[in-house]
Design an enzyme around this catalytic site. Structure first.
Site, PDB file in Angstrom:
ATOM      1  N   LEU A  95      17.943 -12.343  11.583  1.00  0.00           N
ATOM      2  CA  LEU A  95      16.980 -11.779  10.643  1.00  0.00           C
ATOM      3  C   LEU A  95      17.423 -12.162   9.239  1.00  0.00           C
ATOM      4  CD1 LEU A  95      16.229  -8.045  11.649  1.00  0.00           C
ATOM      5  CD2 LEU A  95      14.748 -10.022  11.955  1.00  0.00           C
ATOM      6  N   ASP A  96      16.467 -12.335   8.338  1.00  0.00           N
ATOM      7  CA  ASP A  96      16.824 -12.568   6.940  1.00  0.00           C
ATOM      8  C   ASP A  96      17.660 -11.406   6.420  1.00  0.00           C
ATOM      9  OD1 ASP A  96      15.349 -14.888   6.913  1.00  0.00           O
ATOM     10  OD2 ASP A  96      13.598 -13.998   5.937  1.00  0.00           O
ATOM     11  N   ARG A  97      18.487 -11.695   5.439  1.00  0.00           N
ATOM     12  CA  ARG A  97      19.339 -10.667   4.845  1.00  0.00           C
ATOM     13  C   ARG A  97      18.521  -9.480   4.319  1.00  0.00           C
ATOM     14  NH1 ARG A  97      23.602 -11.723  -0.178  1.00  0.00           N
ATOM     15  NH2 ARG A  97      24.457  -9.610  -0.234  1.00  0.00           N
TER      16      ARG A  97
ATOM     17  N   THR B 179      15.596  -8.453   5.320  1.00  0.00           N
ATOM     18  CA  THR B 179      14.753  -7.829   6.341  1.00  0.00           C
ATOM     19  C   THR B 179      15.600  -6.862   7.161  1.00  0.00           C
ATOM     20  OG1 THR B 179      13.424  -9.841   6.491  1.00  0.00           O
ATOM     21  CG2 THR B 179      13.215  -8.272   8.290  1.00  0.00           C
TER      22      THR B 179
END
Length: 319
Positions: free
Chosen positions: A139-141, A143
């Site tokens: 996951l993106d940082r 998110t």
């Protein structure tokens, strides 16, 4: 220099290539050195020379020679007590082969690019009794939401195969977007391509020569200046939901990369200091039983309070 090591292959590593095994075993050794050691026959399996593509079998005995490597500064970073407590509370599901966490916003899933400790490094320190700990997906940082960690190599391989084919994986995200999302806007199919901005920051753009990218959308609730929307990515491109909502004219609030100036103003007025994108639900087949697991991650209190406040304001205005 260390002595020769004899390693008996565990059932969980059966099928792994010897070169990949050694690359993982010697994390600080360049790959070119690993292949040179194999080529010279210094690594033996059951007393015999093997090629890099040899696949290990359970109970194979691997002779691992000592390899001198340049000393590197030891990373002494450790998770704070606050992060330890957060990750302990974040467990959504756990069994012998798998753990699912509700990743906090702002925590990278792995270290690098100036980040000494990510989720996976922290978890290895927090759970030293686990011999194997690897991320299944990312996951993106910025998110938050469901992230899977494998506790067995066999589980990692099985889950990564499922994610690769996507047929049995269902991801559900929640986002708060700028403006009024049309109820009939249910599917976006536009290709995406990664490039770099002049600042050197990685960005993703809609481009005819990009990779096929599809996302399903559903309006959950409309507010005065924003909308709460569900997104289900069909493909898994970098920043896909963020760029698809931007393309639709409704960027996600709090998105420092892709939101418009008007969206930024709304986010500021709402007191939203983070990206409102949350991996709320993930459905996958269990890597051992095959039974479908549906993992749900609640919103963090900050986002929950914001939605409650927006709903109350809407109700008051209606009355």
């Amino acid at each position: 220099m260390a002595n020769v090591e004899l390693y008996e292959v565990e059932e969980d590593r059966a099928g792994q290539r010897i070169d990949n095994f050694l690359i993982g075993h010697w994390k600080s050794v360049p790959k070119s050195r690993v292949y040179r050691v194999l080529r010279k026959g210094e690594v033996r399996v059951n007393g015999k020379r093997v090629k890099p593509e040899y696949r290990l079998e359970a109970q194979d005995t691997v002779r691992i020679p000592p390899v001198r490597i340049a000393e590197k500064p030891v990373n002494t970073a450790i998770p704070s007590q606050s992060l330890r407590h957060q990750l302990d509370k974040a467990i959504l599901y756990e069994d012998d082969v798998l753990v699912a966490l509700n990743k906090p916003h702002g925590l990278a899933v792995h270290g690098g690019s100036g980040i000494s400790l990510g989720l996976i490094e922290s978890y290895r320190i927090i759970r030293p009794e686990l011999k194997f700990v690897e991320l299944v997906h990312r996951l993106d940082r910025d998110t938050s939401g469901v992230v899977l960690i494998a506790k067995k190599r066999s589980a990692l391989k099985a889950l990564q195969e499922v994610f690769r084919h996507k047929t049995e994986v269902k991801k559900v995200y929640w986002c708060l977007v700028h403006g009024h999302w049309p109820e009939d806007q249910r599917f976006i199919d536009v290709p995406l391509r990664k490039n770099e901005a002049q600042s050197g920051e990685r960005m993703v753009r809609v481009a005819p020569d990009g990779k096929p990218s599809q996302t399903r959308f559903r309006l959950l609730k409309a507010f005065a200046r924003c909308s709460w929307v569900e997104a289900q990515p069909v493909t898994g491109r970098t920043h896909q939901i963020r760029v698809h909502t931007q393309y639709a004219g409704h960027p996600i609030l709090g998105d420092s990369k892709y939101q418009s100036s008007r969206a930024e103003a709304v986010a500021r007025e709402l007191g939203l200091g983070r990206l409102f994108l949350h991996a709320a639900q993930l459905t996958v087949p269990h890597p051992v039983s095959g039974e479908l697991l549906t993992l749900k991650a609640p919103l963090d209190p900050v986002l929950e309070r914001l939605l409650t406040s927006l709903a109350e304001t809407k109700a008051n205005n209606a009355s």
